[in-house]
Design an enzyme around this catalytic site. Structure first.
Site, PDB file in Angstrom:
ATOM      1  CD  GLN A 213       7.179  -7.914  11.409  1.00  0.00           C
ATOM      2  OE1 GLN A 213       5.986  -7.742  11.211  1.00  0.00           O
ATOM      3  NE2 GLN A 213       8.058  -7.821  10.441  1.00  0.00           N
ATOM      4  CG  PHE A 244       2.493 -11.713   7.370  1.00  0.00           C
ATOM      5  CD1 PHE A 244       3.251 -12.759   6.860  1.00  0.00           C
ATOM      6  CD2 PHE A 244       1.385 -12.028   8.130  1.00  0.00           C
ATOM      7  CE1 PHE A 244       2.904 -14.078   7.102  1.00  0.00           C
ATOM      8  CE2 PHE A 244       1.030 -13.349   8.386  1.00  0.00           C
ATOM      9  CZ  PHE A 244       1.787 -14.374   7.863  1.00  0.00           C
ATOM     10  CD  GLU A 248       9.477  -2.646   9.591  1.00  0.00           C
ATOM     11  OE1 GLU A 248      10.421  -1.873   9.352  1.00  0.00           O
ATOM     12  OE2 GLU A 248       8.958  -3.367   8.708  1.00  0.00           O
ATOM     13  NE  ARG A 326      12.261  -2.580  -0.070  1.00  0.00           N
ATOM     14  CZ  ARG A 326      13.293  -3.424  -0.196  1.00  0.00           C
ATOM     15  NH1 ARG A 326      13.288  -4.328  -1.165  1.00  0.00           N
ATOM     16  NH2 ARG A 326      14.323  -3.350   0.613  1.00  0.00           N
ATOM     17  NE  ARG A 358       6.286 -13.242   2.795  1.00  0.00           N
ATOM     18  CZ  ARG A 358       5.933 -14.507   3.030  1.00  0.00           C
ATOM     19  NH1 ARG A 358       4.696 -14.782   3.401  1.00  0.00           N
ATOM     20  NH2 ARG A 358       6.807 -15.488   2.899  1.00  0.00           N
ATOM     21  CG  PHE A 360       8.903  -2.058   2.990  1.00  0.00           C
ATOM     22  CD1 PHE A 360       8.377  -2.058   4.254  1.00  0.00           C
ATOM     23  CD2 PHE A 360       9.646  -0.975   2.577  1.00  0.00           C
ATOM     24  CE1 PHE A 360       8.598  -0.979   5.119  1.00  0.00           C
ATOM     25  CE2 PHE A 360       9.874   0.106   3.414  1.00  0.00           C
ATOM     26  CZ  PHE A 360       9.342   0.102   4.687  1.00  0.00           C
ATOM     27  CB  THR A 458      15.650   1.472   0.865  1.00  0.00           C
ATOM     28  OG1 THR A 458      14.493   1.642   1.686  1.00  0.00           O
ATOM     29  CG2 THR A 458      15.326   0.455  -0.223  1.00  0.00           C
ATOM     30  CB  ALA A 527      14.285  -5.369   4.576  1.00  0.00           C
ATOM     31  CD  GLU A 729      10.342  -7.975   2.338  1.00  0.00           C
ATOM     32  OE1 GLU A 729       9.608  -7.078   2.758  1.00  0.00           O
ATOM     33  OE2 GLU A 729      11.535  -7.796   2.014  1.00  0.00           O
TER      34      GLU A 729
END
Length: 780
Positions: A213, A244, A248, A326, A358, A360, A458, A527, A729
Site C-alpha cells: 500500500q 486492509f 502498509e 487514533r 482498517r 487504524f 494524523t 487513512a 474505513e
C-alpha cells in the site's frame, strides 16, 4: 451557462464521469482469473525463490546458527543472514531502528525471520529452511498485555488527551461506574498474501514488484537495505488482492530481502511466504485492554470519563504510536464528554509487531465509547439508544472533541433518526421483548450504534498526493498517481474524476500501475484518504492541461476564453464545435504541453501532539447500523438476522463502489468483533495461524436481511473532490451494532438489569459464559 449550452449538455452525457455507478475496472478480471497479480507474472529465465527461516522461541539470544546443511541442500543457491545486508539492517517505518530485516544476535518473538534461503524452486527453499540448526538462550517473554502490567515497557511515547477536569467531574457525579474491557486483535487475511519480486538492473538499479500500500516507503526501505540512493530503486504495484493496512509497512521486509538477494546473485528473486508463515511473521490489528471510569446523572447524561487504552504492540514500534493515538481520537465516537481524560499505553510484548489495520486504532477507541453507553443504560434500566441520543454531539457548548477540534459538520442525529425510522427500531424493540418473554432458550437482541470517524492522516505531512496525466494526440489519456489499488475501486474513481474534467468517456482514460518512477514521494493508500488525495491531485493535473487548451483554443478560434466550453466528447469555441481528439491534435501541432504533474495537500489540518490539541481531521464521516441477532443460550451460538445501515459518503463519486465498501467493511468489522480470535500459547506461538483455526466470516454468516442505504442528502461541507467523503474505513465500525445486539440478547436473560460486559471477539464461547454469568446473577 446559457440555455443553449444546458440543452447540449443534456443531449449528450459522457460515459463514466463522477457520480455514475461504474463497475470496478478489474471486476471482470477478478471473476475470470485474468487479473494479473505478482505471482501470475511470467518469471524471467533464472528466477530464484526465497523462503524465510523463522525463530522458534519468543525471546532470547541466538547462541548458535548452523546453516551448513541448508547451504548443502539440493537447489539452494544462497543463504542470507543479517550479516549479508549490504546497507542498514532495519525496516522501522518510524526511524527508531528497532525492527531488523533479519534478526541479529537476539530474537524477540516466535516467528521472527532469522535467515533467508534462496533456491532454484520455492519447494527447494522451503525444504532447505527446515534443515537449519539454530540454538537460543531463552529469556523471559511478555506475551499478553495483562502480563506487561500498568508499568510495562512502552515501544513508543504515550499520548494524553484532556479537556476539563475528568477526575473531579466523575467524583462529583451522582452515579459512577468503573470497569475494564478486552478488545481482541484481527488478522488482515488478505486473499493475496505478502509477496515481492525483485529484478536486478544495471549498476545499482533494482525494480521491485511489491504487494504494498506504500510504494514510496518500500522504495526507501529497499534503498537503505542495499545502501543505495532512492533513485536506484523502482517499486511498481498494479493491484493487490486485499490490503486492509496489512501491506502498509509489512511489505517492507519481503521487498528488502528479495532485493538484497537479487542484487547479490544478479538474478530475479521472488519471495512469497506460505499463509502460515505470513500469519505468524506479520503484524495484526492491535488488541487492547481498556480501563474506563464514567460519571453520569440519573437522566443518563455523561458528566466525565477517564480512559486508559493499553495495547499489545509487539516487539517494535512499527505504527503503534499513531494507532494508539487514533484510538484516543475516537474514544468519544459520536458523544460529547463535558470532562474527559484519555491515556494510551503502547506496550512492548514478545509478539509480532502489530501494525495498521482498517480504522487504524479508531475502531478500538469507539468500542470503548460504546461500552460506556451500555454501562450507563443498564445501570439506569434504559434503552441504550436513548442514552446514545442523550449524549450526542450538539452545537455551541457541546461540539468540542477531547483533542480540542470543533465538530462543524455534525449530522449524526439526522443519520440515527432516519435509520431509527426506516429500520422500524421501536416496533421491533417491542416485538423482540415480547419474543424473549416467551422464548426460554433462544433470545433475540437489537442495537443501533452510530459512527463518527475522522478523515486524514494524523501525521500531517502524509496528507499529500501527486498525479501524472498525459493526453496523447489521439485524445486518449494516460493516468498515474500515488494511490494503490487493493480491490477498493480507487483506480476507477480517480479515472472518473479525469473523465469528468475532460468530458470524455472513461474508456479513453488508461489506468496505469502505480510506480515510484512516475509519481514520487507519495503517502500510503490508507487513512481512508485514497480518493480524497489522489482524486484531487489528478484533478489538479487535468485542470492544468485544460487551462492550456483553453488558452490555445481561444487564440486559435479567436474567441474570448470564457467562450471555451468542454462538452461531452467535444469542445465549443464560441459558435464552433470540435471533437476533443481533434482539438488535442491541433494543440500538439501548435506545441502545447499536453502533460501535467498534479499535486494536492489537505488544507486546514494541524496537530500538536505534545499539547494534545489541534485539528487532526479535515472532516468527519458519519453512519449508523441497526442489527438484530438471535442467540441460543444453551450453546452460545448466534445468527445475525437483519442489519440496516445508513451511511453518508457526501456526493458519492461512485455509489456502486461505495455500497460495496460499506457492505465489505461492515462484514469485516463484524468478523473482528465476533469470530476472528487470535490466540497465542504460553510459549508465544500463534495458535491461530491458518484458515483451519482462524475464522473469518463466511458467506453464510452475512445477515439474512441486509439493507444498505446511502444518505442521498449528504454533501461534504469541505471542498473535496466532487464534495465526496471517504468510505474506506468508516463502515468497519458499523459492525459494532452486532456486538451490542449480542450484548442486548445476553442481557435479556437477567431482565436487562446488568451490563453483560461482553468482551470482543464475542465468540460463541464468550457469549455462553456471559449468559451463564447473567443466569447466576439473576438466580436462575
Amino acid at each position: 451557462m446559457t440555455k443553449h449550452e444546458a440543452l447540449d449538455l443534456a443531449k449528450a452525457k459522457i460515459v463514466g464521469g463522477v457520480a455514475t455507478d461504474q463497475k470496478h475496472d478489474s471486476a471482470h478480471k477478478h471473476v475470470t482469473g485474468e487479473a494479473i497479480y505478482i505471482d501470475d507474472m511470467p518469471e524471467p529465465a533464472g528466477t530464484l525463490h526465497a523462503c524465510l527461516g523463522l525463530s522458534e522461541v519468543a525471546h532470547g539470544k541466538i547462541t548458535g546458527m548452523d546453516l551448513s546443511r541448508v547451504r548443502a541442500a539440493s537447489g539452494v543457491v544462497a543463504v542470507l543472514t543479517a550479516e549479508d545486508v549490504p546497507g542498514v539492517n532495519d525496516i522501522s517505518p518510524t526511524g527508531l531502528h528497532d525492527e531488523p530485516i533479519l534478526a541479529s544476535g537476539k530474537v524477540q518473538f516466535f516467528g521472527q525471520p532469522v535467515f533467508a534461503v534462496i533456491a532454484e524452486t520455492r519447494e527447494a527453499a522451503r525444504r532447505a529452511c527446515r534443515l537449519a540448526r539454530v540454538t537460543y538462550a531463552e529469556e523471559p517473554a511478555v506475551i499478553d498485555i495483562a502480563d506487561a502490567g500498568p508499568s510495562g515497557t512502552l515501544v513508543t511515547a504515550p499520548l494524553t488527551l484532556s479537556r476539563g477536569e475528568a477526575v473531579k467531574a466523575i467524583a462529583a457525579a451522582p452515579r459512577r461506574i468503573k470497569g475494564q474491557m478486552r478488545v481482541g486483535g484481527q488478522d488482515h487475511f488478505y486473499l493475496e498474501g505478502q509477496i515481492a519480486f525483485a529484478l536486478p538492473g544495471e549498476d545499482r538499479d533494482v525494480t521491485v514488484y511489491s504487494s504494498t500500500q506504500h510504494p514510496s516507503e518500500v522504495q526507501h526501505m529497499v534503498a537503505h537495505a542495499l545502501g543505495v540512493a532512492s533513485h536506484a530503486v523502482t517499486v511498481e504495484v498494479r493491484r493487490m488482492g486485499g490490503g486492509f493496512g496489512g501491506k502498509e509497512t509489512q511489505s517492507n521486509q519481503f521487498a528488502a530481502i528479495a532485493a538484497i538477494a537479487a542484487k547479490r546473485l544478479n538474478r530475479p528473486v521472488k519471495l512469497r511466504p506460505d499463509r502460515d508463515d505470513d500469519m505468524t511473521a506479520t503484524g495484526k490489528r492491535h488488541d487492547f485492554l481498556i480501563d474506563y471510569e464514567v460519571g453520569f446523572d440519573d437522566d443518563g447524561a455523561i458528566l466525565g470519563v477517564d480512559f486508559t487504552y493499553a495495547a499489545r504492540c509487539g516487539f517494535s514500534a512499527d505504527l503503534s504510536g499513531p494507532v494508539t493515538d487514533r484510538a484516543l481520537f475516537h474514544c468519544d465516537n459520536a458523544y460529547f464528554y463535558p470532562h474527559v481524560r484519555a491515556v494510551s499505553a503502547p506496550l512492548y510484548t514478545n509478539t509480532v509487531s502489530n501494525t495498521a489495520f482498517r480504522g487504524f486504532g479508531g475502531p478500538q477507541g469507539m468500542v470503548g465509547a460504546e461500552r460506556i453507553i451500555d454501562e450507563v443504560a443498564f445501570a439506569l434500566g434504559r434503552d441504550p439508544l436513548d442514552i446514545r441520543k442523550k449524549n450526542f454531539y450538539g452545537t455551541d457548548t457541546r461540539n468540542l472533541t477531547p483533542y480540542h477540534q470543533t465538530v462543524e459538520d455534525n449530522v449524526v442525529e439526522r443519520v440515527v433518526s432516519e435509520l431509527e425510522a426506516s429500520a422500524a427500531y421501536a416496533e421491533r424493540r417491542r416485538a423482540i421483548d415480547a419474543f424473549n418473554a416467551n422464548s426460554p432458550i433462544v433470545k433475540r437482541g437489537l442495537a443501533l450504534t452510530p459512527v463518527k470517524f475522522g478523515i486524514s492522516f494524523t501525521a500531517t505531512h502524509f496528507n499529500q498526493a501527486g498525479a501524472l496525466v498525459h493526453v496523447y494526440t489521439d485524445g486518449s489519456v494516460h493516468l498515474n498517481h500515488g494511490g494503490t489499488e487493493m480491490g477498493q475501486g480507487l483506480y476507477v474513481k480517480v479515472a472518473q474524476v479525469v473523465a469528468e474534467e475532460f468530458q470524455i468517456d472513461i474508456d479513453q482514460v488508461k489506468i496505469t500501475a502505480t510506480t515510484t518512477g512516475k509519481v514520487p514521494n507519495t503517502s500510503a493508500t490508507a487513512a481512508s484518504s485514497g480518493s480524497d488525495l489522489n482524486g484531487m491531485a489528478a484533478q489538479n493535473a487535468t485542470r492544468q492541461i485544460k487551462a492550456r487548451l483553453v488558452d490555445f483554443a481561444a487564440g486559435h478560434f479567436e474567441v474570448p476564453k470564457d467562450q471555451i466550453l468542454f462538452l461531452p466528447g467535444r469542445v465549443r469555441a464560441g459558435n464552433q464545435e470540435i471533437p476533443f481528439a481533434e482539438l488535442i491534435g491541433k494543440a500538439y501541432m501548435a506545441r502545447v504541453q499536453l502533460s501535467a504533474a498534479g499535486f494536492y495537500k489537505t488544507p486546514k489540518i494541524h496537530w500538536d501532539r505534545d499539547k494534545g490539541r489541534g485539528r487532526p481531521f479535515y472532516y468527519f464521516a458519519y453512519g449508523a447500523s441497526c442489527a438484530e441477532v438471535s442467540v441460543d443460550t444453551l450453546t452460545g451460538e448466534y445468527m445475525v438476522e437483519r442489519v440496516d445501515i445508513l451511511h453518508e459518503t457526501g456526493r458519492s463519486l461512485n455509489r456502486a463502489i461505495d455500497i460495496g465498501q460499506i457492505e465489505g467493511g461492515f462484514v469485516q468489522g463484524m468478523g473482528w468483533l465476533t469470530t476472528e480470535e487470535l490466540v497465542w500459547d504460553g510459549k508465544g506461538r500463534l495458535a491461530t495461524h491458518a484458515p483451519s483455526t482462524y475464522k473469518i466470516p463466511l458467506a453464510s454468516d452475512r445477515p439474512k436481511i441486509f439493507n444498505v442505504t446511502l444518505a442521498d442528502w449528504a454533501e461534504n461541507a469541505e471542498p473535496t473532490v466532487n464534495r465526496s467523503k471517504a468510505v474506506g474505513e468508516p463502515p468497519l465500525m458499523l459492525g459494532m451494532s452486532v456486538l451490542h445486539a449480542l450484548s442486548d440478547a445476553v442481557a435479556s436473560v437477567a431482565g436487562h438489569r446488568v451490563c453483560p460486559r461482553l468482551d470482543a471477539p464475542a465468540t460463541p464461547e464468550r457469549v455462553l459464559m456471559a449468559v451463564e454469568r447473567m443466569r447466576a446473577g439473576a438466580g436462575a
